[in-house]
Design a protein around this motif. Structure first.
Motif, PDB file in Angstrom:
ATOM      1  N   VAL A 216       0.836  -1.207   0.000  1.00 47.13           N
ATOM      2  CA  VAL A 216       0.000   0.000   0.000  1.00 47.13           C
ATOM      3  C   VAL A 216       0.865   1.249   0.000  1.00 47.13           C
ATOM      4  CG1 VAL A 216      -1.695   1.304   1.325  1.00 47.13           C
ATOM      5  CG2 VAL A 216      -1.947  -1.160   1.085  1.00 47.13           C
ATOM      6  N   GLN A 217       1.939   1.240   0.790  1.00 45.02           N
ATOM      7  CA  GLN A 217       2.855   2.372   0.820  1.00 45.02           C
ATOM      8  C   GLN A 217       3.490   2.609  -0.548  1.00 45.02           C
ATOM      9  OE1 GLN A 217       3.593   4.583   3.189  1.00 45.02           O
ATOM     10  NE2 GLN A 217       5.113   5.609   1.903  1.00 45.02           N
ATOM     11  N   GLN A 218       3.842   1.546  -1.235  1.00 45.65           N
ATOM     12  CA  GLN A 218       4.445   1.670  -2.557  1.00 45.65           C
ATOM     13  C   GLN A 218       3.478   2.291  -3.563  1.00 45.65           C
ATOM     14  OE1 GLN A 218       5.695  -2.080  -4.213  1.00 45.65           O
ATOM     15  NE2 GLN A 218       6.669  -1.162  -5.986  1.00 45.65           N
ATOM     16  N   PHE A 219       2.231   1.858  -3.551  1.00 41.49           N
ATOM     17  CA  PHE A 219       1.253   2.422  -4.482  1.00 41.49           C
ATOM     18  C   PHE A 219       0.902   3.864  -4.109  1.00 41.49           C
ATOM     19  CE2 PHE A 219       0.337  -2.104  -5.438  1.00 41.49           C
ATOM     20  CZ  PHE A 219       0.475  -2.036  -6.810  1.00 41.49           C
ATOM     21  N   GLU A 220       0.934   4.185  -2.835  1.00 41.19           N
ATOM     22  CA  GLU A 220       0.692   5.574  -2.438  1.00 41.19           C
ATOM     23  C   GLU A 220       1.785   6.496  -2.986  1.00 41.19           C
ATOM     24  OE1 GLU A 220      -0.163   8.213   1.605  1.00 41.19           O
ATOM     25  OE2 GLU A 220       0.960   6.346   1.714  1.00 41.19           O
ATOM     26  N   GLU A 221       3.030   6.048  -2.949  1.00 43.60           N
ATOM     27  CA  GLU A 221       4.120   6.843  -3.493  1.00 43.60           C
ATOM     28  C   GLU A 221       3.977   7.010  -5.010  1.00 43.60           C
ATOM     29  OE1 GLU A 221       7.714   4.981  -2.291  1.00 43.60           O
ATOM     30  OE2 GLU A 221       7.509   5.530  -0.169  1.00 43.60           O
ATOM     31  N   LYS A 222       3.525   5.958  -5.677  1.00 37.86           N
ATOM     32  CA  LYS A 222       3.306   6.072  -7.124  1.00 37.86           C
ATOM     33  C   LYS A 222       2.202   7.087  -7.434  1.00 37.86           C
ATOM     34  CE  LYS A 222       4.863   1.437  -8.444  1.00 37.86           C
ATOM     35  NZ  LYS A 222       4.488   0.150  -9.096  1.00 37.86           N
ATOM     36  N   ALA A 223       1.141   7.069  -6.655  1.00 30.12           N
ATOM     37  CA  ALA A 223       0.059   8.029  -6.867  1.00 30.12           C
ATOM     38  C   ALA A 223       0.540   9.456  -6.595  1.00 30.12           C
ATOM     39  CB  ALA A 223      -1.128   7.682  -5.966  1.00 30.12           C
ATOM     40  N   SER A 224       1.359   9.639  -5.569  1.00 31.17           N
ATOM     41  CA  SER A 224       1.904  10.972  -5.271  1.00 31.17           C
ATOM     42  C   SER A 224       2.807  11.446  -6.403  1.00 31.17           C
ATOM     43  CB  SER A 224       2.682  10.934  -3.951  1.00 31.17           C
ATOM     44  OG  SER A 224       1.852  10.559  -2.869  1.00 31.17           O
TER      45      SER A 224
END
Length: 410
Positions: A216-224
């Motif tokens: 989830v943290q990885q996908f949040e960084e991609k979205a940011s």
């Protein structure tokens, strides 16, 4: 432009998505003339120097362009130039799996330098991009390549050269639009598949693991990162729009009137792309907020699960400590009886003095020993259980835990 070196320097790093946040738009305009004078009348046709008594003026105004004049390259010195970069997203794998979490996407950037001479109509384009073939194919498709130049691109007049440069700008901007919708859809589905059970269902779910939190943290960084890239593209297109809006109002621009409608159409298309980017940006920001909220909730659930495990471990340790106390108490109570039993055990087997050392077994002694030992053993277990139960109930009143609730449900 010297600023173009900064854009080129981005590709000096290893291809690991570094400096993805670098963005900018730089321009330079040299359309006007530099006010100066020249001693054009300094020498007459006979070669004699002018004197103060002659009527011919000593100096006269000469139009000198502010920019460098290079006739061999078709540069009159009256020109404008700009450099900027744009980014797009593209899927770089062809995996057969339909899982959105397995898809591999890449944010690609391309640097552009453009120079246009307003008198000669000469145009210079420079482009830098990793794996330039896809961009090169689009340029060849737009310019017609060997099949001939399309009607939209003509270079017979200065005005048509200017209009063609606007078309290339639009092609660059359209390249940046890429598949942002597909990329954001990929992020939404991937995050949803990982966190749909977080806001609903039971609080303590064994499916929630640190690996899920890491994903989830990885996908949040991609979205940011997507939000940042969309904003940078919007800023570059906005600055480009402002540049041409200012250019068309410049009195020194010779194509101000004949190309006014073309610039307005160009600006309108830029506005449409900026508006499309704005919608995708809002979608990405909402995804970042949603992911952040679910990640925080998931973190709280993981902490609750870890706390529950610690409570269970503490409860089991406490109960084991009570059992050890009961055993220790029973040992001390029956320690004298053990010595007594050992002392009276000599009546169980009576030895007779013989060379073989064998004796006679006494059932009477065994019966008496069992009659005394068994009731005392049962009484010991009962008393130990009562002591343990009372101590555990006291512990439950003082330190209740989820382990007790699990036993109650069972």
């Amino acid at each position: 432009m010297p600023a173009f070196i900064d854009f080129i320097a981005v590709f000096a790093h290893p291809p690991r998505q570094k400096e993805i946040g670098f963005s900018g738009f730089f321009d330079q305009t040299t359309l006007s003339y530099r006010p100066t004078t020249s001693n054009a009348a300094q020498q007459s046709s006979t070669g004699a120097l002018p004197t103060a008594n002659t009527a011919q003026p000593l100096t006269q105004a000469v139009k000198v362009p502010r920019g460098p004049t290079i006739t061999a390259l078709g540069r009159s010195g009256r020109q404008y130039q700009m450099c900027y970069n744009l980014k797009r997203v593209a899927r770089i794998d062809d995996k057969s799996s339909n899982k959105f979490t397995d898809q591999d996407w890449s944010i690609q950037q391309s640097q552009f330098h453009h120079q246009f001479d307003v008198e000669q109509g000469t145009t210079l384009w420079m482009n830098a991009k990793g794996r330039l073939k896809d961009y090169r194919d689009k340029v060849l498709e737009l310019t017609g390549s060997a099949k001939g130049i399309p009607e939209e691109l003509t270079f017979d007049t200065t005005e048509n050269c200017f209009r063609s440069s606007l078309i290339v700008h639009l092609m660059n901007c359209h390249w940046a639009t890429g598949d942002w919708r597909g990329y954001l859809n990929h992020l939404e589905i991937a995050i949803s598949s990982l966190t749909d059970e977080v806001p609903v269902g039971i609080w303590l779910n064994k499916n929630f693991t640190p690996k899920v939190l890491q994903d989830v943290q990885q996908f949040e960084e991609k979205a940011s990162s997507a939000v940042m890239v969309l904003e940078s593209n919007m800023e570059v297109m906005t600055e480009m729009r402002k540049f041409y809006e200012k250019l068309i109002t410049n009195d020194e621009f010779p194509m101000k009137d004949p190309c006014a409608e073309d610039v307005l159409a160009f600006v309108q298309q830029l506005n449409n792309m900026v508006h499309a980017f704005s919608g995708q940006r809002r979608r990405a920001i909402l995804l970042v907020d949603l992911t952040g909220n679910r990640k925080n909730l998931l973190l709280q659930k993981l902490q609750s699960l870890a706390t529950k495990k610690m409570e269970d471990l503490t409860t089991m340790s406490y109960r084991e400590a009570i059992i050890m106390k009961v055993i220790a108490g029973g040992t001390f109570i029956f320690l004298p009886a053990t010595f007594v039993s050992t002392f009276f055990s000599t009546d169980v087997v009576k030895y007779q003095g013989s060379s073989s050392g064998k004796g006679d077994f006494s059932w009477e002694a065994m019966r008496i020993w069992l009659a005394v030992t068994v009731p005392l053993t049962v009484a010991t277990f009962v008393i130990g259980f009562l002591v343990f139960y009372l101590a555990d109930e006291r512990r439950k009143r003082r330190l209740p835990s989820s382990y007790d609730e699990k036993e109650k449900d069972a």
